[in-house]
Motif scaffolding. Sequence first.
Motif, PDB file in Angstrom:
ATOM      1  N   CYS A 285      13.404 -11.929  -0.982  1.00 47.33           N
ATOM      2  CA  CYS A 285      13.245 -10.910  -0.137  1.00 47.33           C
ATOM      3  C   CYS A 285      13.555  -9.541  -0.801  1.00 47.33           C
ATOM      4  CB  CYS A 285      13.808 -11.194   1.085  1.00 47.33           C
ATOM      5  SG  CYS A 285      13.371 -10.157   2.478  1.00 47.33           S
ATOM      6  N   PRO A 286      12.785  -8.431  -0.741  1.00 48.41           N
ATOM      7  CA  PRO A 286      11.572  -8.249   0.108  1.00 48.41           C
ATOM      8  C   PRO A 286      10.363  -8.600  -0.940  1.00 48.41           C
ATOM      9  CG  PRO A 286      12.067  -6.376  -0.873  1.00 48.41           C
ATOM     10  CD  PRO A 286      13.337  -7.078  -1.233  1.00 48.41           C
ATOM     11  N   GLY A 287      10.458  -9.377  -1.882  1.00 49.46           N
ATOM     12  CA  GLY A 287       9.224  -9.998  -2.652  1.00 49.46           C
ATOM     13  C   GLY A 287       9.246  -8.921  -3.895  1.00 49.46           C
ATOM     14  N   GLY A 288       8.912  -9.613  -5.079  1.00 49.55           N
ATOM     15  CA  GLY A 288       8.900  -8.711  -6.190  1.00 49.55           C
ATOM     16  C   GLY A 288       8.240  -7.408  -6.175  1.00 49.55           C
ATOM     17  N   TYR A 289       6.885  -7.320  -5.714  1.00 50.47           N
ATOM     18  CA  TYR A 289       6.220  -6.067  -5.867  1.00 50.47           C
ATOM     19  C   TYR A 289       6.710  -5.076  -4.914  1.00 50.47           C
ATOM     20  CZ  TYR A 289       2.442  -8.741  -8.156  1.00 50.47           C
ATOM     21  OH  TYR A 289       1.692  -9.236  -9.014  1.00 50.47           O
ATOM     22  N   LEU A 290       7.445  -5.408  -3.719  1.00 49.15           N
ATOM     23  CA  LEU A 290       7.951  -4.311  -3.002  1.00 49.15           C
ATOM     24  C   LEU A 290       9.298  -3.917  -3.411  1.00 49.15           C
ATOM     25  CD1 LEU A 290       8.059  -2.647  -0.428  1.00 49.15           C
ATOM     26  CD2 LEU A 290       8.717  -4.483   0.870  1.00 49.15           C
ATOM     27  N   TYR A 291      10.027  -4.870  -4.078  1.00 50.40           N
ATOM     28  CA  TYR A 291      11.320  -4.479  -4.520  1.00 50.40           C
ATOM     29  C   TYR A 291      11.166  -3.545  -5.802  1.00 50.40           C
ATOM     30  CZ  TYR A 291      16.095  -5.245  -6.614  1.00 50.40           C
ATOM     31  OH  TYR A 291      17.357  -4.837  -6.926  1.00 50.40           O
ATOM     32  N   ALA A 292      10.058  -3.728  -6.514  1.00 45.16           N
ATOM     33  CA  ALA A 292       9.847  -2.697  -7.757  1.00 45.16           C
ATOM     34  C   ALA A 292       9.553  -1.418  -7.315  1.00 45.16           C
ATOM     35  CB  ALA A 292       8.665  -3.531  -8.463  1.00 45.16           C
ATOM     36  N   ARG A 293       9.333  -1.291  -5.901  1.00 45.41           N
ATOM     37  CA  ARG A 293       8.917   0.007  -5.446  1.00 45.41           C
ATOM     38  C   ARG A 293      10.295   0.855  -4.630  1.00 45.41           C
ATOM     39  NH1 ARG A 293       5.359  -1.974  -7.897  1.00 45.41           N
ATOM     40  NH2 ARG A 293       2.888  -1.615  -7.633  1.00 45.41           N
ATOM     41  N   LEU A 294      11.138   0.288  -4.881  1.00 39.57           N
ATOM     42  CA  LEU A 294      12.454   0.590  -4.107  1.00 39.57           C
ATOM     43  C   LEU A 294      12.855   2.113  -4.645  1.00 39.57           C
ATOM     44  CD1 LEU A 294      14.830  -2.122  -3.111  1.00 39.57           C
ATOM     45  CD2 LEU A 294      12.754  -1.206  -1.977  1.00 39.57           C
TER      46      LEU A 294
ATOM     47  N   ALA B 171       6.008   4.902   4.975  1.00 39.20           N
ATOM     48  CA  ALA B 171       6.714   4.612   5.982  1.00 39.20           C
ATOM     49  C   ALA B 171       8.158   4.258   5.950  1.00 39.20           C
ATOM     50  CB  ALA B 171       5.886   3.390   6.766  1.00 39.20           C
ATOM     51  N   TYR B 172       8.391   3.503   4.765  1.00 39.64           N
ATOM     52  CA  TYR B 172       9.900   3.321   4.489  1.00 39.64           C
ATOM     53  C   TYR B 172      10.568   4.449   4.156  1.00 39.64           C
ATOM     54  CZ  TYR B 172      10.042  -1.788   4.344  1.00 39.64           C
ATOM     55  OH  TYR B 172      10.170  -3.156   4.531  1.00 39.64           O
ATOM     56  N   ALA B 173      10.026   5.551   3.475  1.00 39.20           N
ATOM     57  CA  ALA B 173      10.755   6.590   3.183  1.00 39.20           C
ATOM     58  C   ALA B 173      11.057   7.618   4.430  1.00 39.20           C
ATOM     59  CB  ALA B 173       9.925   7.552   2.221  1.00 39.20           C
ATOM     60  N   ARG B 174      10.073   7.607   5.249  1.00 42.67           N
ATOM     61  CA  ARG B 174      10.235   8.465   6.642  1.00 42.67           C
ATOM     62  C   ARG B 174      11.577   7.656   7.285  1.00 42.67           C
ATOM     63  NH1 ARG B 174       4.038   8.468   6.951  1.00 42.67           N
ATOM     64  NH2 ARG B 174       3.440  10.482   5.807  1.00 42.67           N
ATOM     65  N   VAL B 175      11.179   6.418   7.430  1.00 44.20           N
ATOM     66  CA  VAL B 175      12.307   5.999   8.376  1.00 44.20           C
ATOM     67  C   VAL B 175      13.807   5.952   7.809  1.00 44.20           C
ATOM     68  CG1 VAL B 175      13.299   3.802   9.495  1.00 44.20           C
ATOM     69  CG2 VAL B 175      10.580   4.386   9.646  1.00 44.20           C
ATOM     70  N   PHE B 176      13.809   5.709   6.413  1.00 47.65           N
ATOM     71  CA  PHE B 176      15.219   5.341   5.813  1.00 47.65           C
ATOM     72  C   PHE B 176      15.608   7.041   5.499  1.00 47.65           C
ATOM     73  CE2 PHE B 176      15.994   1.187   4.271  1.00 47.65           C
ATOM     74  CZ  PHE B 176      15.033   0.406   5.003  1.00 47.65           C
ATOM     75  N   SER B 177      15.060   8.058   5.114  1.00 48.07           N
ATOM     76  CA  SER B 177      15.423   9.267   5.259  1.00 48.07           C
ATOM     77  C   SER B 177      15.918   9.748   6.466  1.00 48.07           C
ATOM     78  CB  SER B 177      14.206  10.311   4.629  1.00 48.07           C
ATOM     79  OG  SER B 177      13.401  10.512   5.667  1.00 48.07           O
ATOM     80  N   TRP B 178      15.499   9.334   7.554  1.00 44.12           N
ATOM     81  CA  TRP B 178      15.837   9.854   9.010  1.00 44.12           C
ATOM     82  C   TRP B 178      17.034   8.992   9.321  1.00 44.12           C
ATOM     83  CZ3 TRP B 178      14.665   6.727  13.547  1.00 44.12           C
ATOM     84  CH2 TRP B 178      15.185   7.234  14.693  1.00 44.12           C
TER      85      TRP B 178
ATOM     86  N   ARG C 156       0.933  -1.074  -0.002  1.00 41.60           N
ATOM     87  CA  ARG C 156       0.101   0.111  -0.089  1.00 41.60           C
ATOM     88  C   ARG C 156       0.942   1.385   0.063  1.00 41.60           C
ATOM     89  NH1 ARG C 156      -4.677  -1.224   4.619  1.00 41.60           N
ATOM     90  NH2 ARG C 156      -5.880  -2.817   3.407  1.00 41.60           N
ATOM     91  N   PRO C 157       0.597   2.361  -0.429  1.00 41.34           N
ATOM     92  CA  PRO C 157       1.159   3.644  -0.456  1.00 41.34           C
ATOM     93  C   PRO C 157       1.661   4.128   1.055  1.00 41.34           C
ATOM     94  CG  PRO C 157      -0.552   3.948  -1.905  1.00 41.34           C
ATOM     95  CD  PRO C 157      -1.048   2.465  -1.322  1.00 41.34           C
ATOM     96  N   ALA C 158       0.742   3.609   1.928  1.00 40.47           N
ATOM     97  CA  ALA C 158       1.165   3.961   3.351  1.00 40.47           C
ATOM     98  C   ALA C 158       2.358   3.348   3.818  1.00 40.47           C
ATOM     99  CB  ALA C 158      -0.013   3.693   4.278  1.00 40.47           C
ATOM    100  N   VAL C 159       2.700   2.209   3.111  1.00 35.36           N
ATOM    101  CA  VAL C 159       3.948   1.189   3.477  1.00 35.36           C
ATOM    102  C   VAL C 159       5.014   1.902   2.980  1.00 35.36           C
ATOM    103  CG1 VAL C 159       4.954  -0.911   3.233  1.00 35.36           C
ATOM    104  CG2 VAL C 159       2.586  -0.855   3.767  1.00 35.36           C
ATOM    105  N   LEU C 160       4.860   2.306   1.695  1.00 31.45           N
ATOM    106  CA  LEU C 160       5.996   3.031   0.903  1.00 31.45           C
ATOM    107  C   LEU C 160       6.295   4.323   1.536  1.00 31.45           C
ATOM    108  CD1 LEU C 160       5.079   2.409  -2.775  1.00 31.45           C
ATOM    109  CD2 LEU C 160       6.245   0.901  -1.156  1.00 31.45           C
TER     110      LEU C 160
ATOM    111  N   ARG D 201      10.749   4.132  -6.159  1.00 31.06           N
ATOM    112  CA  ARG D 201       9.967   5.156  -5.515  1.00 31.06           C
ATOM    113  C   ARG D 201      10.058   5.647  -3.710  1.00 31.06           C
ATOM    114  NH1 ARG D 201       3.507   3.893  -6.268  1.00 31.06           N
ATOM    115  NH2 ARG D 201       4.618   3.634  -8.365  1.00 31.06           N
ATOM    116  N   ILE D 202      10.536   4.707  -3.183  1.00 33.91           N
ATOM    117  CA  ILE D 202      10.904   4.969  -1.781  1.00 33.91           C
ATOM    118  C   ILE D 202      12.261   5.643  -1.784  1.00 33.91           C
ATOM    119  CG2 ILE D 202      11.894   3.756   0.247  1.00 33.91           C
ATOM    120  CD1 ILE D 202      10.218   1.403  -0.280  1.00 33.91           C
TER     121      ILE D 202
END
Length: 386
Positions: free
Chosen positions: A363-372, A322-329, A316-320, A374-375
């Motif tokens: 890991c982390p699964g094809g769909y999440l990996y494809a969004r890296l 969250a990744y951006a917020r944690v990783f940027s910090w 979901r967009p909310a997951v992406l 964007r993150i």
Amino acid sequence: MTGAAATAAGLTTGGLLRPSTVLADVRARAGVGDPAERAAAAVDPSVKQVPLRGVDPDGASRLPARDLDGVGVLSPVVSSPGFAAVGITWAPGSTVDGREFFVRTQTGSTWSDWQPMTVDPGHGPSSGSVDAQTAMPGTDPVIVGDVDAVQVKVTGAAQRVPSALTLSVIDPGEPVAVQRLAEASEPDYDSVEDKHSTSPRPRIRSRKQWGANESMRDGFAGYGKIRAGFVHHTVNANNYSRSDVPAIIRGIYAYHTQSQGWSDIGYNFLVDRFGRIWEGRWGGIARPVIGAHTYGYNEKSFAMAAIGNFQTVRPRPAVLRAYARVFSWKLGRNHLNARGRTTIDGRHMRTISGHRDVGSTACPGGYLYARLGRIRRRARKLQLRS
């Protein structure tokens, strides 16, 4: 404590803080609360361990012949209380090459299909680490949820049964009223500006809020130096509710510590499908805590695992976000560009990488990996905005 201060105090060895020496300092700085307060909200998971030595006759009598093809190990039917997790471990040095692991669940009188259990050696402690000293290899934990019973099987009948093969069935425990209140409350760590980072700290739910029983931790892996952040997923069902999440994390925590012998849960952070961020491994959310998530890179990275299987569904967009917020910090605290590149022990990679970038894994699964990508872009924007 700065690196210079730690060195002056004799707290470092080869660039890493010594766990035994810094434990008292961690307690003061980690922000994990008073011990009495932690105990009041802690939940006690229980782990039922069943030795697996071959094909259980009673278990086999319940199965059609086609379900026994190639089966070398079959467990009895084991009752499964609570929002359960299961996993299989074996002795260090035993080989499971050529074997496949499966679990099925019973709800009422109905049995599910057999579900594969993932074996990923890259999900674990690095050799020579505190965790590796007592680590038991095993499958990844499988969150089976609120079911009545489970049964596992292992294919590869022509091979010898791995030594100390054991099924763990984990009841994550039932929270008392004070814990339910903690789970439902706003995150213990609010979003604040961080003078040591290029991005603000995001809102994070604490270990107390998922009911971590701190007595289950055994040892502390220490602090390293962050050069990258890794994206993972937990490879479990995606249809859980908000209220299920603390039990899911407690199940993973209990399996990592009580079945696999690690000092703590392996991940530094977790994010649920609703975009809520949870504190993972103990030691301070702002500090470079050594985890047990990306073999060979734990001492120079951090990781956040998305709760779910993103080989089968899109995040979901909310997951992406969250990744951006944690990783940027976290990357910002270590002067790292979220869209940049880094080198760890001679290997070149992106500062935000998927687990598969450094290991033979999906890991982390094809769909999440494809969004890296964007993150990375979103995380970098957050860094520049600050």
